[in-house]
Design a protein around this motif. Structure first.
Motif, PDB file in Angstrom:
ATOM      1  N   GLN A 105       7.214 -16.683  -0.900  1.00  0.00           N
ATOM      2  CA  GLN A 105       7.100 -15.394  -1.562  1.00  0.00           C
ATOM      3  C   GLN A 105       5.728 -14.769  -1.348  1.00  0.00           C
ATOM      4  O   GLN A 105       5.480 -13.660  -1.804  1.00  0.00           O
ATOM      5  N   GLN A 106       4.812 -15.479  -0.708  1.00  0.00           N
ATOM      6  CA  GLN A 106       3.481 -14.935  -0.495  1.00  0.00           C
ATOM      7  C   GLN A 106       3.537 -13.740   0.465  1.00  0.00           C
ATOM      8  O   GLN A 106       4.262 -13.740   1.448  1.00  0.00           O
ATOM      9  N   ALA A 107       2.751 -12.740   0.146  1.00  0.00           N
ATOM     10  CA  ALA A 107       2.680 -11.573   1.010  1.00  0.00           C
ATOM     11  C   ALA A 107       1.861 -11.895   2.246  1.00  0.00           C
ATOM     12  O   ALA A 107       0.854 -12.592   2.181  1.00  0.00           O
ATOM     13  N   THR A 108       2.309 -11.392   3.387  1.00  0.00           N
ATOM     14  CA  THR A 108       1.563 -11.584   4.630  1.00  0.00           C
ATOM     15  C   THR A 108       0.283 -10.766   4.578  1.00  0.00           C
ATOM     16  O   THR A 108       0.325  -9.569   4.271  1.00  0.00           O
ATOM     17  N   PRO A 109      -0.882 -11.368   4.871  1.00  0.00           N
ATOM     18  CA  PRO A 109      -2.134 -10.610   4.825  1.00  0.00           C
ATOM     19  C   PRO A 109      -2.143  -9.488   5.860  1.00  0.00           C
ATOM     20  O   PRO A 109      -1.422  -9.526   6.852  1.00  0.00           O
ATOM     21  N   VAL A 110      -2.983  -8.494   5.613  1.00  0.00           N
ATOM     22  CA  VAL A 110      -3.244  -7.459   6.609  1.00  0.00           C
ATOM     23  C   VAL A 110      -4.376  -7.983   7.485  1.00  0.00           C
ATOM     24  O   VAL A 110      -5.529  -8.017   7.086  1.00  0.00           O
ATOM     25  N   TRP A 111      -4.032  -8.427   8.670  1.00  0.00           N
ATOM     26  CA  TRP A 111      -5.004  -9.122   9.509  1.00  0.00           C
ATOM     27  C   TRP A 111      -6.045  -8.159  10.072  1.00  0.00           C
ATOM     28  O   TRP A 111      -5.713  -7.079  10.560  1.00  0.00           O
ATOM     29  N   ASP A 112      -7.310  -8.573  10.013  1.00  0.00           N
ATOM     30  CA  ASP A 112      -8.401  -7.789  10.593  1.00  0.00           C
ATOM     31  C   ASP A 112      -8.463  -7.946  12.108  1.00  0.00           C
ATOM     32  O   ASP A 112      -8.840  -7.009  12.821  1.00  0.00           O
TER      33      ASP A 112
END
Length: 626
Positions: A105-112
């Motif tokens: 259920q963890q949201a995927t990070p917005v990758w830098d």
């Protein structure tokens, strides 16, 4: 007919997508490490220096010593054999069904940032305050590893190792000892926290988090603004039965791949121009059938392009390398695109040619002194920020000279005996008629590539400085000054540290850029956390530090990789046209003194001195003969 630049479109790279269920676990850490983490979270932004982070760690790890001692006693009292076994299992990060459900259920990070270390191994990362989150996407169903090396070698490496076996994810913080064994061993302190782990039909995916500085100086390497040496490994098999005992990791020596130098802590990557954006044009500037040199012989090749069909001002917003073949990657060192002013007959003649060998400023037309784009080995290209672009317009500059430096530093036996290869590599440039607010320019600061730049042998630390003095910036910079937003720091094989210093009147301001771990295989434009303002009358100094302890003869400045350089390229706005290169050299008396020559006997010696500086003894012998 003049060679035309070919217009192309680009194809967006596909991103790996997860397709199966996921599982995860979180590592258990010692209380002392937790207190370090809480303290470093308050210690500033991710761009803070390693020194401040270490001070924070020192304070945190000692301030709470009394509390830690009490907690340790309580833990020891409560520990039973079963609890100890459970703790060891947690250290190995075996996932449970509940943890897997929560992780899904963890949201995927917005990758830098995202980069492919090779065709089978992709990393993504994001930095928030003092935490950095990584995701590994590897084309294997065996174990994978990712970490850092102090110098590119395996000894002393800091690694995170993980795998998925029968739905269970195993993950450990490990290190490589300096005793010659290549297998990473499990750290006493587990400072990498697993967030997600799964495999699909082809790939293994691990997501984990750590502190930029974990306070574990014995086994972990701090992540700083310097160039980091990234290590990665993957294998087709998992360790048997989830074992983490020494000797159970299958064939680690073969699993390791060559290290990749990289700067992790720079501004987030800008969005690449869309291949379907009608406002963006793409041109390919390619060399034409250049015969690659044998062995480690350098080759400098110049090719002129004539640009006639851009009748109004555009902005260059991105450029990237074009590799003609897999062999080209090993040979290409630098590609520099120069802008040429005017319509001289010499420029037209060069534009009609296939290209020619060239080396140094004397072989490049004087009119081609402005740098438009500069690429170096290890770079994937550069994207301009939204506030600036390099101006291109046929009515202002019609001719562009591309200078390519070929040099294979590590030729193997097969390459030395291979047939002669032809290369058609070059640069791909993106430009648009939708203008940015500012015209950008490039200013080169440093030491002139000249024999008078002398580095003595057998020295652990030699400092050279190339200065752009007050008179130069006062003459060229606009009254409001310039804003430097990116820099490329260049040395050759024995360079270790580069700093761009700024002095205003009698005060030295903080360095504009500094890298104490530079690598010749990665000299990219790095975006500054925020633009730095430089005023007319500032003194800008490129300071380079070399380690010549492995050399038995002096090293001279020059363009080839066996010689040395000290250059910082600065990207800035607004563009000024009075100054494109601001280099300096040691005075002749300084050079003579460094060679042990106190005075010149005749003028004849002065004329021949450049040919007598390969060693102190040779120079003295020439002086005695005169």
């Amino acid at each position: 007919m003049a060679h035309k630049m070919r217009q192309t479109t680009t194809v967006a790279a596909a991103t790996l997508k997860a397709t199966t269920a996921t599982s995860a676990a979180t590592a258990t850490h010692t209380r002392a490490t937790q207190s370090c983490r809480r303290a470093t979270r308050v210690g500033g932004t991710h761009s803070s220096s390693r020194r401040s982070s270490l001070i924070t760690c020192f304070i945190s790890c000692h301030t709470f010593s009394s509390t830690l001692l009490l907690l340790l006693v309580l833990v020891l009292v409560a520990t039973t054999p079963a609890a100890a076994a459970s703790k060891q299992a947690t250290r190995s990060n075996n996932t449970s069904a509940a943890a897997a459900a929560a992780a899904a259920q963890q949201a995927t990070p917005v990758w830098d940032h995202a980069i492919d270390l090779n065709e089978d191994f992709r990393i993504l990362w994001q930095i928030i305050n003092q935490d950095i989150t990584f995701e590994i996407q590897a084309r294997t169903l065996g174990y994978v590893g990712f970490g850092f090396s102090p110098d590119g070698n395996l000894a002393g490496a800091d690694m995170a190792i993980g795998w998925v076996d029968k739905g269970q994810t195993y993950f450990q913080d490990r290190h490589v000892t300096r005793n010659g064994d290549t297998e990473p061993l499990v750290d006493p302190s587990q400072d990498y926290m697993l967030m997600l782990g799964y495999e699909n039909a082809t790939h293994t995916v691990l997501r984990f988090r750590r502190k930029l500085d974990t306070c574990d100086a014995s086994h972990d390497i701090a992540i700083t603004n310097d160039t980091m040496r990234l290590l990665y490994m993957y294998h087709a098999q998992d360790p048997p039965h989830g074992s983490v005992r020494p000797g159970t990791l299958p064939d680690p020596a073969r699993a390791f791949r060559p290290y990749r130098p990289m700067v992790l802590m720079q501004r987030a990557q800008l969005q690449l121009p869309s291949p379907h954006d009608e406002r963006v044009r793409v041109l390919e500037l390619r060399n034409e059938d250049v015969e690659l040199p044998d062995g480690d012989t350098p080759l400098f090749w110049c090719k002129m392009f004539k640009l006639e069909d851009i009748n109004r001002k555009h902005h260059l917003i991105r450029y990237e390398p074009i590799y003609d073949s897999s062999s080209s990657v090993h040979y290409l060192q630098h590609i520099t695109l120069h802008e040429c002013q005017g319509s001289h007959s010499e420029l037209e003649e060069l534009a009609r040619e296939q290209g020619r060998q060239c080396m140094g400023a004397r072989s490049i037309p004087l009119a081609c002194n402005a740098i438009v784009a500069s690429w170096s080995r290890g770079s994937e290209g550069f994207t301009y920020p939204n506030e600036a672009g390099y101006p291109i317009e046929s009515r202002q500059a019609k001719y562009y000279l591309m200078e390519t430096h070929y040099n294979n530093l590590k030729p193997d036996f097969a390459q030395l005996h291979a047939r002669q290869m032809a290369d058609n590599s070059g640069l791909k440039i993106y430009f648009t008629h939708v203008l940015r607010p500012n015209d950008a320019g490039i200013l080169s600061i440093g030491m002139d590539p000249n024999w008078r730049h002398i580095i003595p042998p057998g020295q652990k630390r030699v400092i050279s400085e190339g200065q752009c003095i007050e008179d130069c910036t006062g003459y060229a910079f606009p009254a409001q000054g310039i804003n430097i937003f990116a820099v490329m720091m260049r040395t050759h094989q024995i360079g270790k540290e580069v700093k761009l210093r700024q002095i205003r009147q009698t005060e030295e301001l903080p360095p504009i850029a500094h890298d104490s771990n530079i690598d010749v295989a990665y000299q990219d434009f790095r975006r500054l956390p925020q633009s730095v303002h430089s005023m007319p009358g500032d003194r800008l100094i490129a300071e380079c530090i070399y380690d010549s302890s492995s050399r038995k003869a002096i090293t001279l400045g020059g363009l080839t990789m066996k010689e040395e350089s000290c250059t910082v390229l600065t990207l800035y706005y607004p563009r000024q046209k009075k100054l494109t290169t601001c280099h300096s050299l040691p005075s002749l008396p300084t050079v003579l003194h460094s060679l042990g020559i106190e005075q010149l006997a005749t003028r004849k010696l002065l004329q021949w001195l450049p040919f007598c500086t390969m060693g102190e003894r040779q120079a003295k012998d020439v002086q005695n003969e005169n």
